[in-house]
Design an enzyme around this catalytic site. Sequence first.
Site, mmCIF file in Angstrom:
data_model
loop_
_atom_site.group_PDB
_atom_site.id
_atom_site.type_symbol
_atom_site.label_atom_id
_atom_site.label_comp_id
_atom_site.label_asym_id
_atom_site.label_seq_id
_atom_site.Cartn_x
_atom_site.Cartn_y
_atom_site.Cartn_z
ATOM 1 N N ASP A 10 -94.310 -18.023 65.322
ATOM 2 C CA ASP A 10 -93.832 -17.063 64.325
ATOM 3 C C ASP A 10 -92.549 -17.606 63.687
ATOM 4 O O ASP A 10 -91.902 -18.498 64.235
ATOM 5 C CB ASP A 10 -93.556 -15.737 65.047
ATOM 6 C CG ASP A 10 -92.818 -14.737 64.192
ATOM 7 O OD1 ASP A 10 -93.305 -14.438 63.083
ATOM 8 O OD2 ASP A 10 -91.741 -14.283 64.603
ATOM 9 N N ASP A 12 -89.874 -15.446 61.247
ATOM 10 C CA ASP A 12 -88.698 -14.562 61.162
ATOM 11 C C ASP A 12 -88.402 -13.887 62.484
ATOM 12 O O ASP A 12 -89.244 -13.201 63.034
ATOM 13 C CB ASP A 12 -88.929 -13.523 60.052
ATOM 14 C CG ASP A 12 -89.019 -14.187 58.686
ATOM 15 O OD1 ASP A 12 -90.065 -14.051 58.042
ATOM 16 O OD2 ASP A 12 -88.049 -14.861 58.291
HETATM 17 C C1 XBP Z 1 -91.396 -11.119 59.183
HETATM 18 C C2 XBP Z 1 -91.797 -10.193 58.117
HETATM 19 C C3 XBP Z 1 -91.636 -10.610 56.694
HETATM 20 C C4 XBP Z 1 -90.158 -10.714 56.338
HETATM 21 C C5 XBP Z 1 -89.969 -10.621 54.852
HETATM 22 O O1 XBP Z 1 -92.460 -12.026 59.297
HETATM 23 O O2 XBP Z 1 -92.321 -9.135 58.410
HETATM 24 O O3 XBP Z 1 -92.219 -9.613 55.889
HETATM 25 O O4 XBP Z 1 -89.482 -9.596 56.920
HETATM 26 O O5 XBP Z 1 -90.673 -11.671 54.253
HETATM 27 P P1 XBP Z 1 -92.733 -12.852 60.687
HETATM 28 P P2 XBP Z 1 -91.556 -11.359 52.934
HETATM 29 O O6 XBP Z 1 -91.903 -12.215 61.792
HETATM 30 O O7 XBP Z 1 -94.216 -12.711 60.894
HETATM 31 O O8 XBP Z 1 -92.286 -14.251 60.386
HETATM 32 O O9 XBP Z 1 -90.697 -10.506 52.014
HETATM 33 O O10 XBP Z 1 -91.870 -12.708 52.352
HETATM 34 O O11 XBP Z 1 -92.769 -10.647 53.472
HETATM 35 MG MG MG Z 2 -91.134 -12.330 63.643
#
Ligand code: XBP
Ligand code: MG
Length: 259
Positions: A10, A12
């Site tokens: 993953d 973020d």
């Molecule tokens: C985290 C998310 C993303 C980010 C915002 O993704 O939920 O939506 O918060 O990015 P992960 P976008 O933990 O799966 O990496 O605005 O591009 O969606």
């Molecule tokens: Mg995440």
Amino acid sequence: MAKLEALLIDVDGTLADTESEGHRKAFNATFEKFGLNWHWDDVLYGELLKVTGGKERIRFYLDSFDVEEIAVPEELSGVIDRLHQSKTAFYKELMAEGRIPLRSGVHRLLEEARESGLRLAIVTTTSPGNVQALLEKGLDRNWASWFEVVAAGDVVPAKKPAPDIYHWAMSEMGISPDHCLVLEDSRNGLRAALGAGLKSVLITVNEYTAEEDFSGAAMVLDQLGDPGNPCRAIEGNLAGKEWVDVALLKALHRRSYQG
Ligand code: XBP
Ligand code: MG
């Protein structure tokens, strides 16, 4: 018993703490640019993070809070898309400043995993351009060569906690769940992985996810850790280990699939 062959990773909250100082600030800069009197502070953003996907998060905010109407229903999707495009541009600018480093142990573990022959894939809800913006700073300009697959954003119809993005990544790699281990930070990510049949999930929590329910995870840590910067087990037993290395990942994977 299947051998560990791939890490599904993953972005973020797992590779870097991008949400508060990255995504949240990019959203707020966009709302200001569009003259909207919206402001997502840390507490509200923690609530909104229950919904993955930036576009989906804006729509959830509109549906859940008493905010001014920004468009007639038939035009709302287009307006949200324009807001999100602006947000993504702001996010890339923030990433280009290089002020959000990779979390502890990430660079070390990815390098060790590559050297040991493990296949690596990115599996994220965020937009593909955001992955590049983070990793060309956090890793290097050849960051894409580290990963066999970058499964990101709208490549699937349903975002985490739906399993779609994990199914898509494994299909692209031609690999079955029992040969994989997942690195995640959130309950949404855990649910998505478990829903795709992935039984070996290592969680590293962050400020937004520390209190979430991680039932079904192989182990829950505060971070991956590094020599001199030990990780702490929240759930599971590190057996004296102070940082996550490939040997620990293989042991976790064995335990998950031993039955
Ligand atoms: C985290 C998310 C993303 C980010 C915002 O993704 O939920 O939506 O918060 O990015 P992960 P976008 O933990 O799966 O990496 O605005 O591009 O969606
Ligand atoms: Mg995440």
